[in-house]
Design a protein around this motif. Structure first.
Motif, mmCIF file in Angstrom:
data_model
loop_
_atom_site.group_PDB
_atom_site.id
_atom_site.type_symbol
_atom_site.label_atom_id
_atom_site.label_comp_id
_atom_site.label_asym_id
_atom_site.label_seq_id
_atom_site.Cartn_x
_atom_site.Cartn_y
_atom_site.Cartn_z
ATOM 1 N N GLY A 40 0.807 -1.202 0.000
ATOM 2 C CA GLY A 40 0.000 0.000 0.000
ATOM 3 C C GLY A 40 0.846 1.260 0.000
ATOM 4 N N GLY A 41 2.154 1.121 0.241
ATOM 5 C CA GLY A 41 3.050 2.275 0.290
ATOM 6 C C GLY A 41 3.283 2.831 -1.090
ATOM 7 N N PRO A 42 3.884 3.940 -1.190
ATOM 8 C CA PRO A 42 4.609 4.696 -0.188
ATOM 9 C C PRO A 42 3.745 5.671 0.607
ATOM 10 N N SER A 43 2.445 5.799 0.319
ATOM 11 C CA SER A 43 1.634 6.763 1.060
ATOM 12 C C SER A 43 1.082 6.139 2.345
ATOM 13 N N LEU A 45 -1.836 6.743 3.702
ATOM 14 C CA LEU A 45 -3.231 6.349 3.487
ATOM 15 C C LEU A 45 -3.326 4.958 2.863
ATOM 16 N N GLY A 46 -2.489 4.704 1.868
ATOM 17 C CA GLY A 46 -2.494 3.387 1.227
ATOM 18 C C GLY A 46 -2.116 2.277 2.183
ATOM 19 N N VAL A 47 -1.095 2.514 3.006
ATOM 20 C CA VAL A 47 -0.656 1.502 3.974
ATOM 21 C C VAL A 47 -1.766 1.223 4.975
ATOM 22 N N LEU A 48 -2.412 2.262 5.482
ATOM 23 C CA LEU A 48 -3.488 2.063 6.457
ATOM 24 C C LEU A 48 -4.694 1.376 5.830
ATOM 25 N N LEU A 49 -5.004 1.711 4.572
ATOM 26 C CA LEU A 49 -6.116 1.038 3.902
ATOM 27 C C LEU A 49 -5.852 -0.453 3.717
ATOM 28 N N VAL A 50 -4.630 -0.794 3.313
ATOM 29 C CA VAL A 50 -4.303 -2.198 3.066
ATOM 30 C C VAL A 50 -4.218 -2.994 4.360
ATOM 31 N N HIS A 51 -3.671 -2.396 5.403
ATOM 32 C CA HIS A 51 -3.457 -3.135 6.646
ATOM 33 C C HIS A 51 -4.650 -3.056 7.609
ATOM 34 N N CYS A 52 -5.378 -1.956 7.595
ATOM 35 C CA CYS A 52 -6.499 -1.796 8.529
ATOM 36 C C CYS A 52 -7.855 -2.040 7.874
ATOM 37 N N GLY A 53 -7.948 -1.877 6.570
ATOM 38 C CA GLY A 53 -9.216 -2.053 5.858
ATOM 39 C C GLY A 53 -9.865 -3.415 6.061
ATOM 40 N N PRO A 54 -9.118 -4.514 5.915
ATOM 41 C CA PRO A 54 -9.734 -5.828 6.132
ATOM 42 C C PRO A 54 -10.243 -6.018 7.562
ATOM 43 N N GLY A 55 -9.568 -5.420 8.536
ATOM 44 C CA GLY A 55 -10.024 -5.526 9.921
ATOM 45 C C GLY A 55 -11.326 -4.783 10.143
ATOM 46 N N VAL A 56 -11.445 -3.614 9.549
ATOM 47 C CA VAL A 56 -12.688 -2.841 9.656
ATOM 48 C C VAL A 56 -13.824 -3.584 8.962
ATOM 49 N N LEU A 57 -13.556 -4.111 7.778
ATOM 50 C CA LEU A 57 -14.563 -4.882 7.055
ATOM 51 C C LEU A 57 -14.976 -6.128 7.840
ATOM 52 N N SER A 58 -14.015 -6.798 8.454
ATOM 53 C CA SER A 58 -14.322 -7.977 9.271
ATOM 54 C C SER A 58 -15.201 -7.612 10.456
ATOM 55 N N GLY A 59 -14.899 -6.502 11.090
ATOM 56 C CA GLY A 59 -15.718 -6.061 12.219
ATOM 57 C C GLY A 59 -17.151 -5.800 11.808
ATOM 58 N N ILE A 60 -17.327 -5.173 10.660
ATOM 59 C CA ILE A 60 -18.680 -4.903 10.167
ATOM 60 C C ILE A 60 -19.412 -6.208 9.851
ATOM 61 N N LEU A 61 -18.740 -7.124 9.172
ATOM 62 C CA LEU A 61 -19.376 -8.401 8.813
ATOM 63 C C LEU A 61 -19.716 -9.241 10.042
ATOM 64 N N ILE A 62 -18.836 -9.243 11.043
ATOM 65 C CA ILE A 62 -19.113 -9.994 12.278
ATOM 66 C C ILE A 62 -20.296 -9.375 13.010
ATOM 67 N N ALA A 63 -20.350 -8.050 13.062
ATOM 68 C CA ALA A 63 -21.470 -7.383 13.731
ATOM 69 C C ALA A 63 -22.791 -7.686 13.026
ATOM 70 N N VAL A 64 -22.791 -7.668 11.699
ATOM 71 C CA VAL A 64 -24.007 -7.976 10.938
ATOM 72 C C VAL A 64 -24.439 -9.417 11.184
ATOM 73 N N ALA A 65 -23.482 -10.342 11.172
ATOM 74 C CA ALA A 65 -23.813 -11.754 11.392
ATOM 75 C C ALA A 65 -24.375 -11.982 12.792
ATOM 76 N N LEU A 66 -23.775 -11.353 13.785
ATOM 77 C CA LEU A 66 -24.278 -11.507 15.153
ATOM 78 C C LEU A 66 -25.659 -10.900 15.310
ATOM 79 N N ARG A 67 -25.901 -9.786 14.648
ATOM 80 C CA ARG A 67 -27.229 -9.156 14.733
ATOM 81 C C ARG A 67 -28.285 -10.032 14.072
ATOM 82 N N ARG A 68 -27.955 -10.583 12.905
ATOM 83 C CA ARG A 68 -28.904 -11.485 12.228
ATOM 84 C C ARG A 68 -29.202 -12.703 13.088
ATOM 85 N N ARG A 69 -28.165 -13.242 13.708
ATOM 86 C CA ARG A 69 -28.344 -14.424 14.554
ATOM 87 C C ARG A 69 -29.262 -14.105 15.723
#
Length: 79
Positions: A40-43, A45-69
């Motif tokens: 994601g470098g050299p910027s 923003l790119g590094v944070l998107l690549v390294h933190c983006g999947p974690g944020v997406l995972s948190g959203i998906l886990i929250a949605v799954a738990l709410r549906r359950r």
């Protein structure tokens, strides 16, 4: 099989969330040399998107799954 996939998905999602929380503390955000060669470098923003983006997406998906359950469990109860 479905339960095993859910558990594996949850474990991987929690790992990605932990990595997203730790990443800003691991790199020195004021020194571009510490993250220039990262994915994601050299910027920053790119590094944070690549390294933190999947974690944020995972948190959203886990929250949605738990709410549906929870909603499904509430509607199945006999009154």
């Amino acid at each position: 099989m479905r339960r095993t996939a859910s558990v594996v998905g949850l474990v991987v999602g929690l790992y990605l969330m932990a990595r997203a929380i730790v990443e800003p503390f691991v790199i020195d955000m004021t020194d571009p040399a510490t993250y220039r060669n990262d994915w994601g470098g050299p910027s920053l923003l790119g590094v944070l998107l690549v390294h933190c983006g999947p974690g944020v997406l995972s948190g959203i998906l886990i929250a949605v799954a738990l709410r549906r359950r929870r909603v499904r469990a509430r509607t199945r109860r006999p009154e």
